[in-house]
Design a protein around this motif. Structure first.
Motif, PDB file in Angstrom:
ATOM      1  N   THR A 120       0.545   2.430   8.536  1.00 50.16           N
ATOM      2  CA  THR A 120       0.704   3.873   8.401  1.00 50.16           C
ATOM      3  C   THR A 120       0.954   4.235   6.942  1.00 50.16           C
ATOM      4  O   THR A 120       1.328   3.380   6.124  1.00 50.16           O
ATOM      5  N   VAL A 121       0.750   5.493   6.634  1.00 48.56           N
ATOM      6  CA  VAL A 121       0.947   5.990   5.265  1.00 48.56           C
ATOM      7  C   VAL A 121       2.427   6.275   5.054  1.00 48.56           C
ATOM      8  O   VAL A 121       2.996   7.162   5.704  1.00 48.56           O
ATOM      9  N   GLU A 122       3.049   5.507   4.186  1.00 54.08           N
ATOM     10  CA  GLU A 122       4.452   5.725   3.858  1.00 54.08           C
ATOM     11  C   GLU A 122       4.604   6.933   2.939  1.00 54.08           C
ATOM     12  O   GLU A 122       5.387   7.829   3.187  1.00 54.08           O
ATOM     13  N   ARG A 123       3.829   6.953   1.874  1.00 56.07           N
ATOM     14  CA  ARG A 123       3.797   8.104   0.973  1.00 56.07           C
ATOM     15  C   ARG A 123       2.622   7.945   0.010  1.00 56.07           C
ATOM     16  O   ARG A 123       2.077   6.865  -0.159  1.00 56.07           O
ATOM     17  N   VAL A 124       2.283   9.058  -0.632  1.00 56.27           N
ATOM     18  CA  VAL A 124       1.242   9.072  -1.649  1.00 56.27           C
ATOM     19  C   VAL A 124       1.864   9.611  -2.927  1.00 56.27           C
ATOM     20  O   VAL A 124       2.411  10.723  -2.936  1.00 56.27           O
ATOM     21  N   LEU A 125       1.801   8.832  -3.993  1.00 61.28           N
ATOM     22  CA  LEU A 125       2.380   9.234  -5.270  1.00 61.28           C
ATOM     23  C   LEU A 125       1.466  10.233  -5.968  1.00 61.28           C
ATOM     24  O   LEU A 125       0.237  10.175  -5.852  1.00 61.28           O
ATOM     25  N   SER A 126       2.079  11.159  -6.703  1.00 60.94           N
ATOM     26  CA  SER A 126       1.289  12.172  -7.402  1.00 60.94           C
ATOM     27  C   SER A 126       0.488  11.580  -8.554  1.00 60.94           C
ATOM     28  O   SER A 126      -0.529  12.131  -8.969  1.00 60.94           O
ATOM     29  N   SER A 127       0.952  10.453  -9.092  1.00 60.61           N
ATOM     30  CA  SER A 127       0.237   9.757 -10.163  1.00 60.61           C
ATOM     31  C   SER A 127       0.394   8.262  -9.939  1.00 60.61           C
ATOM     32  O   SER A 127       1.330   7.820  -9.261  1.00 60.61           O
TER      33      SER A 127
ATOM     34  N   PHE B  83      -9.407  -6.046   0.743  1.00 63.04           N
ATOM     35  CA  PHE B  83      -8.512  -4.880   0.707  1.00 63.04           C
ATOM     36  C   PHE B  83      -7.143  -5.396   0.274  1.00 63.04           C
ATOM     37  O   PHE B  83      -6.482  -6.114   1.025  1.00 63.04           O
ATOM     38  N   SER B  84      -6.716  -5.033  -0.939  1.00 68.38           N
ATOM     39  CA  SER B  84      -5.532  -5.652  -1.530  1.00 68.38           C
ATOM     40  C   SER B  84      -4.296  -4.765  -1.420  1.00 68.38           C
ATOM     41  O   SER B  84      -4.320  -3.597  -1.813  1.00 68.38           O
ATOM     42  N   LEU B  85      -3.232  -5.365  -0.901  1.00 68.97           N
ATOM     43  CA  LEU B  85      -1.946  -4.692  -0.794  1.00 68.97           C
ATOM     44  C   LEU B  85      -0.885  -5.510  -1.523  1.00 68.97           C
ATOM     45  O   LEU B  85      -0.861  -6.741  -1.407  1.00 68.97           O
TER      46      LEU B  85
ATOM     47  N   SER C 123     -15.368   0.216  -6.661  1.00 66.74           N
ATOM     48  CA  SER C 123     -14.884   1.591  -6.825  1.00 66.74           C
ATOM     49  C   SER C 123     -14.431   2.237  -5.516  1.00 66.74           C
ATOM     50  O   SER C 123     -13.888   3.353  -5.529  1.00 66.74           O
ATOM     51  N   LEU C 124     -14.633   1.558  -4.406  1.00 64.60           N
ATOM     52  CA  LEU C 124     -14.266   2.127  -3.108  1.00 64.60           C
ATOM     53  C   LEU C 124     -12.766   2.427  -3.061  1.00 64.60           C
ATOM     54  O   LEU C 124     -11.940   1.557  -3.359  1.00 64.60           O
ATOM     55  N   TYR C 125     -12.409   3.648  -2.705  1.00 60.65           N
ATOM     56  CA  TYR C 125     -11.031   4.130  -2.580  1.00 60.65           C
ATOM     57  C   TYR C 125     -10.254   4.042  -3.894  1.00 60.65           C
ATOM     58  O   TYR C 125      -9.021   3.944  -3.894  1.00 60.65           O
ATOM     59  N   ALA C 126     -10.965   4.082  -5.019  1.00 58.58           N
ATOM     60  CA  ALA C 126     -10.307   3.957  -6.323  1.00 58.58           C
ATOM     61  C   ALA C 126      -9.300   5.078  -6.567  1.00 58.58           C
ATOM     62  O   ALA C 126      -8.312   4.888  -7.286  1.00 58.58           O
ATOM     63  N   GLU C 127      -9.530   6.250  -5.956  1.00 63.41           N
ATOM     64  CA  GLU C 127      -8.615   7.377  -6.170  1.00 63.41           C
ATOM     65  C   GLU C 127      -7.235   7.134  -5.566  1.00 63.41           C
ATOM     66  O   GLU C 127      -6.260   7.808  -5.928  1.00 63.41           O
ATOM     67  N   TRP C 128      -7.136   6.159  -4.648  1.00 63.41           N
ATOM     68  CA  TRP C 128      -5.853   5.875  -4.000  1.00 63.41           C
ATOM     69  C   TRP C 128      -5.120   4.693  -4.640  1.00 63.41           C
ATOM     70  O   TRP C 128      -3.969   4.436  -4.289  1.00 63.41           O
ATOM     71  N   GLU C 129      -5.785   3.997  -5.535  1.00 58.82           N
ATOM     72  CA  GLU C 129      -5.172   2.799  -6.112  1.00 58.82           C
ATOM     73  C   GLU C 129      -3.898   3.152  -6.873  1.00 58.82           C
ATOM     74  O   GLU C 129      -3.855   4.106  -7.654  1.00 58.82           O
ATOM     75  N   ALA C 130      -2.837   2.360  -6.647  1.00 62.71           N
ATOM     76  CA  ALA C 130      -1.520   2.512  -7.282  1.00 62.71           C
ATOM     77  C   ALA C 130      -0.824   3.817  -6.895  1.00 62.71           C
ATOM     78  O   ALA C 130       0.236   4.127  -7.429  1.00 62.71           O
TER      79      ALA C 130
ATOM     80  N   PRO D 290      10.360  -4.816   1.977  1.00 67.15           N
ATOM     81  CA  PRO D 290       9.284  -5.791   2.207  1.00 67.15           C
ATOM     82  C   PRO D 290       8.255  -5.354   3.232  1.00 67.15           C
ATOM     83  O   PRO D 290       7.218  -6.004   3.376  1.00 67.15           O
ATOM     84  N   ASN D 291       8.508  -4.261   3.927  1.00 67.74           N
ATOM     85  CA  ASN D 291       7.546  -3.749   4.901  1.00 67.74           C
ATOM     86  C   ASN D 291       6.665  -2.639   4.334  1.00 67.74           C
ATOM     87  O   ASN D 291       5.933  -1.981   5.079  1.00 67.74           O
ATOM     88  N   THR D 292       6.745  -2.419   3.024  1.00 69.97           N
ATOM     89  CA  THR D 292       5.881  -1.435   2.385  1.00 69.97           C
ATOM     90  C   THR D 292       5.059  -2.109   1.297  1.00 69.97           C
ATOM     91  O   THR D 292       5.505  -3.055   0.645  1.00 69.97           O
ATOM     92  N   TYR D 293       3.845  -1.596   1.113  1.00 73.48           N
ATOM     93  CA  TYR D 293       2.886  -2.204   0.185  1.00 73.48           C
ATOM     94  C   TYR D 293       2.180  -1.117  -0.617  1.00 73.48           C
ATOM     95  O   TYR D 293       1.821  -0.062  -0.078  1.00 73.48           O
ATOM     96  N   LEU D 294       1.951  -1.400  -1.874  1.00 70.10           N
ATOM     97  CA  LEU D 294       1.160  -0.530  -2.742  1.00 70.10           C
ATOM     98  C   LEU D 294      -0.300  -0.955  -2.645  1.00 70.10           C
ATOM     99  O   LEU D 294      -0.611  -2.153  -2.681  1.00 70.10           O
ATOM    100  N   PHE D 295      -1.183   0.016  -2.518  1.00 74.23           N
ATOM    101  CA  PHE D 295      -2.606  -0.287  -2.480  1.00 74.23           C
ATOM    102  C   PHE D 295      -3.064  -0.715  -3.867  1.00 74.23           C
ATOM    103  O   PHE D 295      -2.977   0.041  -4.827  1.00 74.23           O
ATOM    104  N   GLY D 296      -3.550  -1.959  -3.970  1.00 77.12           N
ATOM    105  CA  GLY D 296      -3.956  -2.516  -5.257  1.00 77.12           C
ATOM    106  C   GLY D 296      -5.445  -2.528  -5.500  1.00 77.12           C
ATOM    107  O   GLY D 296      -5.918  -3.204  -6.424  1.00 77.12           O
ATOM    108  N   GLY D 297      -6.194  -1.803  -4.694  1.00 81.37           N
ATOM    109  CA  GLY D 297      -7.624  -1.682  -4.933  1.00 81.37           C
ATOM    110  C   GLY D 297      -8.468  -2.542  -4.011  1.00 81.37           C
ATOM    111  O   GLY D 297      -7.973  -3.310  -3.194  1.00 81.37           O
ATOM    112  N   VAL D 298      -9.764  -2.385  -4.164  1.00 76.86           N
ATOM    113  CA  VAL D 298     -10.749  -3.144  -3.400  1.00 76.86           C
ATOM    114  C   VAL D 298     -11.504  -4.055  -4.365  1.00 76.86           C
ATOM    115  O   VAL D 298     -11.907  -3.627  -5.453  1.00 76.86           O
ATOM    116  N   PHE D 299     -11.694  -5.317  -3.963  1.00 76.11           N
ATOM    117  CA  PHE D 299     -12.459  -6.264  -4.756  1.00 76.11           C
ATOM    118  C   PHE D 299     -13.669  -6.735  -3.944  1.00 76.11           C
ATOM    119  O   PHE D 299     -13.584  -6.912  -2.723  1.00 76.11           O
TER     120      PHE D 299
END
Length: 274
Positions: free
Chosen positions: A132-139, A64-66, A98-105, A73-82
């Protein structure tokens, strides 16, 4: 009333943490930032998982990549699952899952640093409840598009990443004109005024700064000898003061440069030495 933070496990409700190792991508010793690597080329980010040192980091089937954000420095972008498909003496074989691919970036997670957390790989179940969820970008997150010559103020850190990626929406306009640029040392408020002329315009001139931090300038070199190269990448902010044709006689450009030095007082009170 302030709403309670949304736990990561509430958003990814089917998450099985014991199937994962957690990868926290942070600034490397060489100065490469994982967010820049990710935005420049997804394969660059994948490469951050392939290297194998003395430890066997990826002992679980999934990663699970962040990716640590630059501004907090306390926030991370979800970089996908490998998925780990092979383990060798000096490297791993991995493939994108492909797991959680819709949330990547798009998904940005808040995860406050804990004392003593070193390295890149961790048992996910030990830390997932703190996320916790900081925010979800529209794109999906991407580099900013070129806003115009007078509409941006960017740190060297940010602009260098765009330069390395050779984003054509930035490189084409900035290589076809020259002119006068301004470097602000945000830590001291001191200014440096420089000029770009001839082939390649601003784009080529700034490339020399991204390699050295000082671009060969005496005053900036002296500052970085004292403060270190990281001072440039983190504290120097660059912007355009005036655009001029790249074909303009260099002497005419230097006259305009001198004018701006007088306007901003960058000789007596700033970083210009001539």
């Amino acid at each position: 009333m302030i709403a309670s933070p949304i736990r990561l496990t509430s958003l990814l409700h089917d998450l099985q943490p014991n199937d994962f190792k957690l990868h926290l991508g942070k600034l490397s010793p060489s100065g490469d930032h994982p967010l820049d690597q990710y935005l420049q080329n997804r394969e660059n980010w994948k490469g951050w998982h392939v290297w194998k040192g003395s430890k066997n980091d990826w002992t679980r089937p999934l990663i699970f990549s962040l990716i640590q954000m630059r501004d907090d420095p306390n926030t991370y972008l979800f970089g996908g699952v490998f998925r780990v498909t092979g383990r060798h003496q000096d490297h791993y074989e991995i493939e994108k899952d492909s797991l959680y691919a819709e949330w990547e970036a798009r998904l940005i997670v808040r995860f406050p640093s804990r004392p003593g957390m070193r390295g890149r790989a961790f048992y996910f179940e030990r830390f997932v409840d703190d996320m916790t969820v900081e925010r979800v970008l529209s794109s999906p997150l991407d580099f900013a598009t070129f806003p115009g010559f007078y509409a941006f103020r960017m740190t060297f850190f940010e602009l260098r990443a765009i330069w390395k990626a050779n984003r054509t929406d930035w490189s084409i306009p900035l290589s076809t004109v020259g002119g006068i640029y301004h470097i602000l040392d945000r830590s001291s408020g001191k200014s440096y005024v420089g000029s770009a002329y001839g082939h390649g315009g601003f784009w080529q001139r700034w490339g020399s700064y991204f390699a050295t931090g000082h671009g060969g300038n005496v005053g900036l070199r002296a500052l970085l000898d004292e403060m270190g190269l990281d001072h440039a990448t983190q504290q120097f902010q660059i912007s355009v003061l005036e655009t001029l044709p790249v074909s303009l006689d260099p002497e005419a450009v230097i006259q305009r440069e001198s004018h701006w030095k007088e306007v901003l007082g960058s000789r007596p009170h700033g970083l210009n030495r001539n």
